[in-house]
Structure formats: structure tokens, C-alpha cells
Write a protein that holds these residues in place. Structure first.
Motif, short mmCIF file in Angstrom:
data_model
loop_
_atom_site.label_atom_id
_atom_site.label_comp_id
_atom_site.label_asym_id
_atom_site.label_seq_id
_atom_site.Cartn_x
_atom_site.Cartn_y
_atom_site.Cartn_z
N ASP A 98 20.31 26.89 74.13
CA ASP A 98 21.25 26.03 73.41
C ASP A 98 22.61 25.96 74.10
N ASP A 99 22.97 27.00 74.85
CA ASP A 99 24.25 26.98 75.57
C ASP A 99 24.27 25.90 76.64
N TRP A 100 23.11 25.58 77.19
CA TRP A 100 23.05 24.55 78.23
C TRP A 100 23.20 23.15 77.65
N ASP A 101 22.86 22.96 76.37
CA ASP A 101 22.98 21.63 75.77
C ASP A 101 24.41 21.11 75.86
N SER A 102 25.38 21.93 75.52
CA SER A 102 26.78 21.50 75.55
C SER A 102 27.20 21.12 76.96
N PHE A 103 26.78 21.90 77.94
CA PHE A 103 27.16 21.63 79.32
C PHE A 103 26.48 20.37 79.84
N MET A 104 25.18 20.23 79.60
CA MET A 104 24.42 19.12 80.16
C MET A 104 24.60 17.81 79.40
N LEU A 105 24.79 17.89 78.08
CA LEU A 105 24.81 16.68 77.27
C LEU A 105 26.20 16.23 76.83
N TYR A 106 27.08 17.17 76.61
CA TYR A 106 28.36 16.84 76.00
C TYR A 106 29.54 17.07 76.93
N ASP A 107 29.29 17.27 78.20
CA ASP A 107 30.35 17.42 79.20
C ASP A 107 31.21 18.66 78.97
N GLU A 108 30.64 19.71 78.38
CA GLU A 108 31.33 20.99 78.21
C GLU A 108 31.63 21.57 79.58
N ALA A 109 32.80 22.17 79.72
CA ALA A 109 33.21 22.71 81.02
C ALA A 109 32.69 24.13 81.26
N THR A 110 32.44 24.89 80.21
CA THR A 110 32.00 26.27 80.36
C THR A 110 30.53 26.33 80.76
N VAL A 111 30.27 27.02 81.87
CA VAL A 111 28.90 27.15 82.36
C VAL A 111 28.30 28.44 81.80
N PRO A 112 27.11 28.35 81.19
CA PRO A 112 26.43 29.58 80.75
C PRO A 112 26.09 30.45 81.96
N ARG A 113 25.66 31.69 81.71
CA ARG A 113 25.24 32.53 82.84
C ARG A 113 24.21 31.77 83.65
N SER A 123 25.72 14.30 89.57
CA SER A 123 26.98 14.52 88.83
C SER A 123 27.01 15.92 88.20
N ILE A 124 25.88 16.38 87.74
CA ILE A 124 25.81 17.72 87.13
C ILE A 124 25.86 18.79 88.21
N THR A 125 25.14 18.60 89.31
CA THR A 125 25.15 19.62 90.36
C THR A 125 26.54 19.76 90.98
N GLU A 126 27.26 18.66 91.11
CA GLU A 126 28.63 18.74 91.63
C GLU A 126 29.52 19.56 90.69
N LYS A 127 29.38 19.32 89.40
CA LYS A 127 30.17 20.07 88.41
C LYS A 127 29.81 21.56 88.45
N LEU A 128 28.52 21.87 88.60
CA LEU A 128 28.09 23.26 88.67
C LEU A 128 28.61 23.94 89.94
N MET A 129 28.56 23.23 91.06
CA MET A 129 29.01 23.82 92.32
C MET A 129 30.52 24.12 92.29
N ARG A 130 31.28 23.31 91.58
CA ARG A 130 32.71 23.60 91.44
C ARG A 130 32.95 24.83 90.56
N ALA A 131 32.09 25.03 89.57
CA ALA A 131 32.29 26.11 88.59
C ALA A 131 31.66 27.44 88.99
N VAL A 132 30.59 27.40 89.79
CA VAL A 132 29.84 28.61 90.13
C VAL A 132 29.84 28.77 91.66
N PRO A 133 30.58 29.75 92.17
CA PRO A 133 30.60 29.93 93.63
C PRO A 133 29.28 30.47 94.16
N GLY A 134 28.98 30.13 95.42
CA GLY A 134 27.82 30.71 96.11
C GLY A 134 26.49 30.08 95.77
#
Length: 153
Positions: A98-113, A123-134
Motif C-alpha cells: 500500500d505504501d507504493w500506491d501513494s508514490f506510483m498513483l498520487y505523486d507522493e514524494a516519499t519512496v518506500p524501502r 517518469s517514475i524511474t526518473e523520480k526514483l533515481m533522484r530519490a534513491v542513490p545507487g
């Protein structure tokens, strides 16, 4: 098989299942059989703004069976005529689905573990790469990109 609210099996034909999925009025939990004694539960939820979420529980499967199911899901995601937004592969259960729903569907900025991998639209992979290093990036086809920890690849 469909599973009713009490977890009991309800035999249903493919045409009727397709009709129920097409109505998009309620969540459905299905039970798919890989063999006579190996099954996968699949929850299908329709989101009112025009997309669906599927969660597959693979606990109790052998590693080869897990790879088989993952391969089938990824192949379907890259070949469907309706674009897939994302596939989250979390073998260890380190994040709540359920934590991924907010990130994937509602443009939530907080990335789950971050799990083993995420396959998603650019568009999603770019957002993830900015938020999660490596994270390592790999195209899987169908306008989808796989991200995984660079240590895993």
C-alpha cells in the motif's frame, strides 16, 4: 478460482472472470494454480481514476517458481496494449504494498524501502533515481525500465 471474502474457493470460468474484471466495480482475489499443489494468490483492485492494481503473493513458492511468475508478469506488462505504470518486485517483503500506491498513483514524494527491483515508466524511474542513490537502470521493453540496486546487478 476466485476466493470469496472468507477465503473459500469459488470455481469460475474464464469468460465470467473476464466479465467481472471488465465491470470494474469491486476487488477480486484470484487463485492461480502453477501445478496440482502450487498456487499463487492475486488481488485485483480497480482504481476509480482509470487503472488497476494487482498484488501477487508468492510465499511458499520455490525460487524457480518465483522466477517463473515474475517472468510471466513482466512479459505481460511489456506486451499489454494498455500501458503498465509499474511492477514492484519485493521478494523479501521489506515494504508494504500500500505504501507504493501513494508514490506510483498520487505523486507522493516519499519512496518506500526499495525492494529488489521496480519496473516502471520513464517518469517514475526518473523520480526514483533522484530519490534513491545507487540504482542501476535497464530497459525491459514496452516503454518500461527496470531499476535495481547497483549492488544486486
Amino acid at each position: 478460482m476466485l476466493l470469496d471474502i472468507e477465503g473459500e474457493q469459488v470455481l469460475i470460468g474464464q469468460e465470467e472472470l473476464g466479465r467481472l474484471l471488465g465491470l470494474r466495480i469491486a476487488s477480486l482475489t484470484m487463485q492461480w494454480w502453477l501445478s496440482a499443489d502450487t498456487d499463487v494468490c492475486d488481488e485485483y483492485v480497480y482504481e476509480p481514476f482509470g487503472c488497476e492494481i494487482q498484488m501477487l503473493w508468492l510465499d511458499g513458492l520455490y525460487p524457480e517458481e518465483v522466477r517463473l511468475v515474475e517472468s510471466a508478469v513482466i512479459a505481460a506488462a511489456t506486451q499489454l496494449s494498455v500501458p503498465t505504470r509499474a511492477v514492484v518486485v519485493d521478494r523479501r517483503g521489506i515494504s508494504d504494498p500500500d505504501d507504493w500506491d501513494s508514490f506510483m498513483l498520487y505523486d507522493e514524494a516519499t519512496v518506500p524501502r526499495f525492494p529488489e527491483s521496480v519496473i516502471a515508466q520513464e517518469s517514475i524511474t526518473e523520480k526514483l533515481m533522484r530519490a534513491v542513490p545507487g540504482l542501476a537502470k535497464e530497459s525491459v521493453g514496452g516503454h518500461l525500465t527496470r531499476l535495481a540496486s547497483a549492488r544486486q546487478t
